[in-house]
Design a protein around this motif. Structure first.
Motif, PDB file in Angstrom:
ATOM      1  N   THR A 251      49.048  72.604 -29.822  1.00  0.00           N
ATOM      2  CA  THR A 251      49.438  73.519 -28.673  1.00  0.00           C
ATOM      3  C   THR A 251      49.676  74.702 -29.546  1.00  0.00           C
ATOM      4  O   THR A 251      50.062  74.720 -30.203  1.00  0.00           O
ATOM      5  CB  THR A 251      49.822  73.161 -28.160  1.00  0.00           C
TER       6      THR A 251
ATOM      7  N   GLY B 241      40.130  78.213 -20.428  1.00  0.00           N
ATOM      8  CA  GLY B 241      40.464  78.792 -20.099  1.00  0.00           C
ATOM      9  C   GLY B 241      42.222  79.150 -21.212  1.00  0.00           C
ATOM     10  O   GLY B 241      42.731  79.979 -21.040  1.00  0.00           O
ATOM     11  N   GLN B 242      42.384  77.364 -21.397  1.00  0.00           N
ATOM     12  CA  GLN B 242      43.603  77.548 -22.479  1.00  0.00           C
ATOM     13  C   GLN B 242      43.081  77.523 -23.727  1.00  0.00           C
ATOM     14  O   GLN B 242      42.675  77.658 -24.454  1.00  0.00           O
ATOM     15  CB  GLN B 242      43.930  75.850 -22.088  1.00  0.00           C
ATOM     16  N   GLU B 243      43.864  78.164 -24.512  1.00  0.00           N
ATOM     17  CA  GLU B 243      44.024  78.235 -26.093  1.00  0.00           C
ATOM     18  C   GLU B 243      44.497  77.323 -26.969  1.00  0.00           C
ATOM     19  O   GLU B 243      46.130  76.630 -26.552  1.00  0.00           O
ATOM     20  CB  GLU B 243      44.675  79.951 -26.404  1.00  0.00           C
ATOM     21  N   ILE B 244      44.727  77.135 -27.881  1.00  0.00           N
ATOM     22  CA  ILE B 244      44.773  75.581 -28.298  1.00  0.00           C
ATOM     23  C   ILE B 244      44.538  76.278 -30.577  1.00  0.00           C
ATOM     24  O   ILE B 244      43.709  77.388 -30.729  1.00  0.00           O
ATOM     25  CB  ILE B 244      44.172  74.413 -28.587  1.00  0.00           C
TER      26      ILE B 244
ATOM     27  N   GLU C 282      40.100  80.115 -28.011  1.00  0.00           N
ATOM     28  CA  GLU C 282      40.079  79.482 -26.092  1.00  0.00           C
ATOM     29  C   GLU C 282      39.354  79.369 -26.377  1.00  0.00           C
ATOM     30  O   GLU C 282      37.594  78.700 -26.283  1.00  0.00           O
ATOM     31  CB  GLU C 282      39.912  81.108 -25.166  1.00  0.00           C
TER      32      GLU C 282
ATOM     33  N   ALA D 148      39.848  66.694 -24.079  1.00  0.00           N
ATOM     34  CA  ALA D 148      40.511  67.749 -23.040  1.00  0.00           C
ATOM     35  C   ALA D 148      41.644  66.306 -22.198  1.00  0.00           C
ATOM     36  O   ALA D 148      42.060  67.125 -21.862  1.00  0.00           O
ATOM     37  CB  ALA D 148      39.621  68.709 -22.657  1.00  0.00           C
TER      38      ALA D 148
ATOM     39  N   LEU E  33      43.553  69.294 -21.673  1.00  0.00           N
ATOM     40  CA  LEU E  33      43.629  70.443 -21.630  1.00  0.00           C
ATOM     41  C   LEU E  33      42.012  70.796 -20.148  1.00  0.00           C
ATOM     42  O   LEU E  33      41.908  70.291 -20.266  1.00  0.00           O
ATOM     43  CB  LEU E  33      43.181  70.872 -23.168  1.00  0.00           C
ATOM     44  N   THR E  34      42.035  72.123 -20.167  1.00  0.00           N
ATOM     45  CA  THR E  34      41.212  72.678 -19.536  1.00  0.00           C
ATOM     46  C   THR E  34      40.899  73.671 -20.519  1.00  0.00           C
ATOM     47  O   THR E  34      41.235  74.266 -20.571  1.00  0.00           O
ATOM     48  CB  THR E  34      41.702  72.987 -18.297  1.00  0.00           C
TER      49      THR E  34
ATOM     50  N   GLU F  73      35.832  81.637 -29.494  1.00  0.00           N
ATOM     51  CA  GLU F  73      35.911  80.820 -27.941  1.00  0.00           C
ATOM     52  C   GLU F  73      35.051  79.645 -28.682  1.00  0.00           C
ATOM     53  O   GLU F  73      34.970  79.499 -29.974  1.00  0.00           O
ATOM     54  CB  GLU F  73      34.737  81.185 -27.410  1.00  0.00           C
TER      55      GLU F  73
ATOM     56  N   ARG G  89      44.217  80.663 -32.793  1.00  0.00           N
ATOM     57  CA  ARG G  89      43.949  80.348 -31.721  1.00  0.00           C
ATOM     58  C   ARG G  89      42.511  80.686 -31.055  1.00  0.00           C
ATOM     59  O   ARG G  89      41.817  81.408 -31.280  1.00  0.00           O
ATOM     60  CB  ARG G  89      44.749  81.541 -30.904  1.00  0.00           C
TER      61      ARG G  89
END
Lengths: 242, 846
Positions: free
Chosen positions: B104, B158-161, B173, B150, B155-156, B142, B171
């Protein structure tokens, strides 16, 4: 009556054998005195063993009362009965009297050991002496003859100095010579050591060693005989059969 | 005769049920191992075939078959143009991929110790993934992620990891969620897809590619097309029908699964082996009890053979019923393993478990064979009963065979066992039989030999062990005498416990020895102040950037990064390593034997004395190393160092490494702090850097040792848990024997009750008897286990493996205590039975 060792009062024992009701004891009132050698006789199924078991607290009656001394056995729990047997009752059975893993001494002192008490040494020696077991004390049951095994059983019953000793056909598995010897010892236990013995037997010769014979048939006390001889007993049996 | 067999079974329901339980446990493990691997195999079958669903021909660098898990060599993307020019090719596209770690944005590692994260470029041609949500990655920054992961990580779209690979963590998305065929997951692994430009950068491809997916024109045979494509490929790159490629990869995977299969099978077989004693004992007891009945059968004309068939018939019915139940148990076990996998981060779709015909056959067969072999001797004894026994009053015990013969047989078996054991431990092998087979057969033979010998010393040993119990009084003395009363029975009963305890003791000793050795080695060799290590076993280890950034810290005076991977030397897979050699000898202590370790060149390697011995090479000799991606390469032995324990047996320079491995991750970094920098200040400085790389740990000497030991402990713990199974069988054995003894001693118990033994005293007597038998077995097992431990360790030492024998006294004592407690528990029911026995029934004889 302080000299009563064990007694029953209208004792009845009924059990079910399949659908049939069996009256093993039918309104039996009998008393056995201290310091005497009594015999209970009767044919097979007369209830003599049941009477012995009930008197000894091994079995319970379905009606009436059983007393050991002044103690009503019907009021005792299993644990109390066990403790009572341990301290106040001695047993001699027909066979399987000894624990095979223990030697003669250990078997003799078993009841006192279990109770966590020390046997009285002097008394122990006297009993051993009377029964002539002195040279057999370290032997295991399997190393003893049938007669010797029964003598060890007698010693076990005597050493705890119980109020009363119950013997169930003690000579039943012995040859006549060893049997006579054993009954002689029981007689001496009463005469010389002051013990009280109640013995079940169907052998008139054995019963003749007793001071008194109680006859049972169909769960009832049918007759009694004081200072019996074997001939007198035989006559009585014959008259009962007819 | 069959009617009699059936009646005999019904007459001993409880006892046979207990026997069946033992067979059930063993066959459950056998069936479970097959169900689990078949199910997993079927699952991966699906996954791998879907993974190549859109591709007809796959072009990849060749890889050594035994090293298929290393990363394949990369090649120039011009190959793609050449392939597109081949007739019959509809489309071709190159792709690149590799391992990654996910975290994260605030640095919490996703997935941890679970299966790895596998990343690849999101391409058009032959892309097997299907979008479940969102859209494909269209630009750098991306990514798409498999839906199962997920969901697991919460996670969904639109989230960044953070994606951590070879460079700095980056990072990304999440723009879409993907699945593979009918599955949302990747068999527990995490799959990510990124834009090809990003893939090239994060996987360090430098413009090169890992593979080319080729789609054939309609009607073109993929196998023929692969042959056509092959003609335009450079050396070391191969075109393969995609279905074949899938099968090839699957085969490699199934080989890895085979380990689990073997592991479970071994436990099933150990359990069944322990059961043989129980089964034999039960049948012997039943036969003895029925002596008069069997003699009566003989008297009325049954032949010996019929009597034997009757006993074996009973055994067969019990075996079939128990083994059939064992198949069910195996399904349950497989279900339980699946559950455990899922709990620890794996993802095994809840599809149907595969119960192959072979699974059922294997369970039934092992159950049947074990039961019949165990029942054979009792059946023989039954057939030897003389008709006249029917007339005899008392049940006589079976004829005593000569003790001398028993001693002789036992000693021979034990002797053969020891010989095989040592042959195996010293690495002896012969046609088709591995040293492990020798060790197993030796241990088995030794167990049987000791079990045969045990009745010879049951009385003295049992009495000695029972002395404290006997000292407690008459009840204790009776318990002790009862425990040793029937030496054969006590021996058979305690044998199962002996096996369980022996293996547990072995596991404990090996664990403790490894612990001690690891401690000693680390204290001895660890010269650096701190070590930086990856936290989990994810495919990605330490980004090489970590070492670069740490080196810039003023608190750091020196550091060395070590890389490790597998290669083949002389036919064996070895872990080879690379490091800056001058730094390595500064930070890690090596005992230099020949040559100078710190001066080897790129065409040289430094090897341990172990490897030198195994490969039979010395200083200056050539040595051939087979790499997964670059094949056979020849080096010269530039130095020989003293092998002293775990660690790599071969070191090469970083340049040599990079020429032969695609992997660029570091496995560990040893760090020395500058003068005047305290350990805590140093750790703080390092942690400031490593915090940017989630999943990286900074450890000092003690922590490092603990880390190393905790892995050993986990393994030992697993072995231990499974050994509880053999203890369970021993437990059943005690229960069984006690119940029987109580029935046999009915009169005795009645007499004891008549003369004033309380129920509680009787209970205590039975319980102590069980404890003595259990401890008896445990002490035998412990002795054997210590012997096994000693044998294994000394053999390793003879092989020049640096390992110290350590006998964990407390733990071994605990093992005996556990056995004693199991005895107490096993006695609960029999003790109840004994104390509830009707006194009158026990003494009546009319």
């Amino acid at each position: 009556m302080p000299d009563i060792a064990a007694s029953t009062e209208r004792a009845t024992k009924i059990y079910m054998s399949g659908p049939a009701e069996v009256r093993a004891l039918d309104d039996v009132t009998v008393a056995f005195h201290k310091g005497r050698f009594s015999a209970i006789m009767g044919p097979s199924g007369s209830g003599k063993s049941t009477l012995l078991h009930c008197l000894a607290g091994l079995d319970s009656v379905t009606g009436g009362k059983v007393y050991l001394g002044e103690q009503d056995l019907g009021t005792l729990s299993d644990r109390e009965l066990t403790l009572l047997r341990r301290s106040r009752v001695g047993f001699i059975f027909q066979a399987f009297n000894l624990i095979p893993t223990l030697n003669a001494t250990e078997n003799i002192t078993l009841p006192t050991d279990i109770a966590g008490r020390r046997p009285d040494r002097t008394w122990f020696n006297r009993v051993i002496d009377v029964l002539g077991l002195g040279d057999r004390l370290t032997h295991r049951p399997s190393e003893l003859s049938g007669g010797q095994q029964q003598r060890v059983a007698v010693a076990r019953a005597l050493v705890a100095r119980p109020d009363i000793i119950f013997a169930d056909e003690p000579s039943g598995n012995l040859d006549s010579k060893s049997g006579a010897q054993l009954l002689g010892f029981l007689r001496r236990a009463v005469d010389d050591l002051g013990q009280t013995i109640v013995m079940v037997t169907h052998d008139p010769v054995a019963a003749a060693y007793a001071d008194r014979v109680v006859f049972l048939a169909d769960g009832r006390v049918v007759d009694e005989l004081e200072s019996p001889t074997s001939d007198a007993i035989l006559d009585r049996i014959k008259s009962l059969e007819t | 005769m069959w009617r009699a067999t059936w009646k005999g079974l019904l007459g001993h329901k409880l006892r046979l049920a207990l026997t069946a339980l033992a067979i059930f446990l063993g066959t459950s493990f056998v069936a479970g191992s097959y169900v689990f691997t078949d199910t997993l195999g079927g699952l991966f079958d699906n996954l791998f075939s879907s993974a190549f669903a859109g591709t007809d021909v796959l072009v990849q660098a060749t890889v050594d078959e035994d090293l298929s898990f290393v990363q394949r060599a990369r090649f120039d993307p011009e190959v793609v143009d050449a392939i597109q020019a081949v007739e019959g090719v509809e489309a071709a596209e190159g792709t690149v991929g590799g391992f990654a770690n996910l975290a994260t944005p605030d640095g919490e590692v996703l997935g941890g110790q679970g299966p790895p994260t596998i990343g690849s470029a999101w391409i058009e041609v032959g892309n097997p993934f299907e979008l479940r949500d969102g859209r494909p990655p269209a630009a750098d920054g991306e990514m798409v992620l498999d839906k199962a992961s997920a969901d697991r990580f919460g996670l969904t779209v639109g989230q960044e990891i953070l994606v951590i690979t070879l460079g700095r963590p980056e990072r990304f998305e999440i723009v879409g969620l993907i699945g593979l065929g009918s599955s949302d997951g990747f068999g527990g692994a995490t799959a990510i897809g990124v834009d090809p430009v990003a893939a090239d950068r994060i996987f360090g491809a430098d413009g090169q590619i890992d593979a080319v997916n080729v789609v054939a024109r309609d009607g073109v045979d993929p196998a023929l097309l692969a042959e056509q494509i092959q003609t335009v490929l450079p050396d070391g790159v191969r075109a393969l029908d995609a279905r074949l490629a899938a099968e090839e990869q699957l085969a490699g995977f199934k080989q890895a699964l085979g380990f689990i299969n073997t592991f479970l099978l071994v436990f099933g077989l150990v359990a069944l082996f322990a059961s043989t004693f129980l089964i034999q004992n039960t049948f012997q007891i039943i036969v003895t009890q029925r002596t008069r009945e069997l003699a009566m059968f003989r008297a009325i004309g049954a032949t010996r053979r019929q009597i034997m068939a009757m006993v074996l018939g009973e055994a067969t019915i019990v075996a079939i019923l128990a083994s059939a139940a064992g198949v069910g148990g195996g399904i349950g076990l497989a279900e339980a393993i699946r559950w455990a996998f899922e709990r620890f981060g794996g993802d095994i779709p809840s599809g149907d478990l595969v119960v192959a015909r072979r699974t059922v056959g294997a369970a039934l067969l092992t159950g049947l064979v074990v039961t019949l072999v165990s029942a054979l001797i009792p059946a023989l004894n039954a057939s030897r009963i003389l008709p006249v026994a029917a007339m005899r009053e008392a049940v006589s015990p079976p004829r005593r065979r000569s003790l001398r013969r028993r001693g002789f047989t036992g000693a021979i078996l034990a002797g053969i066992g020891v010989a095989l054991l040592f042959a195996g431990l010293r690495g002896f092998r012969t046609a088709g039989l591995s040293p492990v087979a020798f060790v197993g057969a030796g241990a088995g033979s030794l167990f049987v030999g000791i079990a045969v010998l045990t009745p010879l010393f049951t009385r003295p040993l049992g009495r000695t062990l029972g002395a404290p119990v006997a000292a407690m009084g008459t009840i204790g003395r009776l318990a002790r005498e009862n425990a040793v009363r029937s030496p054969r029975r006590t021996a058979a009963t305690s044998s199962s416990i002996m096996i369980g305890t022996a293996l547990a003791a072995l596991a404990l000793i090996l664990g403790s020895s490894l612990d001690t050795t690891t401690d000693a080695l680390i204290r001895d060799r660890f010269r650096s102040d701190l070590i930086v290590q990856p936290g989990g076993f994810g495919g990605a280890e330490l980004s090489p950037r970590v070492a670069v950034e740490l080196a810039e810290l003023p608190e750091v005076s020196a550091l060395v990064a070590i890389r490790r991977n597998a290669a083949e030397i002389d036919g064996d897979t070895e872990f080879v390593a690379s490091a800056d050699m001058a730094r390595l000898v500064e930070l890690v202590r090596f005992e230099n034997r020949q040559g100078r370790m710190d001066q080897i060149t790129d065409s040289q390697v430094a090897i341990s004395t172990d490897l030198a011995g195994d490969a039979d090479v010395g200083l200056g000799d050539p040595i051939v190393i087979t790499f997964g991606s670059s094949g056979d390469q020849s080096f010269t032995v530039g130095a020989v160092f003293e092998a002293d324990g775990p660690g790599s047996d071969l070191y090469m320079t970083p340049a040599a490494w990079e020429a032969n491995f695609v992997e660029r991750f570091d496995s560990s970094i040893f760090v020395n702090l500058a003068e005047g920098v305290g350990l805590e200040a140093g750790r703080e400085a390092l942690t400031a850097v490593t915090a940017k790389y989630p999943g990286t740990n900074v450890l000092d000497q003690n922590q490092f040792a603990e880390e190393a030991k905790s892995q050993i402990r986990q393994f030992i713990g697993l072995v231990f848990a499974l050994l509880a199974l053999t203890l369970l069988i021993g437990f059943v054995g005690i229960l069984n024997t006690l119940l029987l003894s109580i029935i046999e001693r009915t009169r005795e118990i009645g007499l004891l009750r008549a003369v004033g033994t309380t129920r509680r005293q009787l209970s205590r007597m039975v319980t102590w008897e069980a404890v003595i038998v259990a401890v008896f077995g445990a002490v035998l097992g412990l002795t054997l286990g210590v012997f096994f431990g000693w044998a294994v360790i000394t053999s390793l030492q003879a092989d020049d493996v640096e390992i110290l024998l350590s006998i964990p006294g407390t733990w071994l004592a605990a093992a005996v205590a556990v056995a004693a407690v199991s005895g107490v528990v096993a006695a609960v029911y029999p003790a109840r039975r004994a104390s509830r026995l009707n006194v009158l029934a026990a003494i009546a004889y009319e």
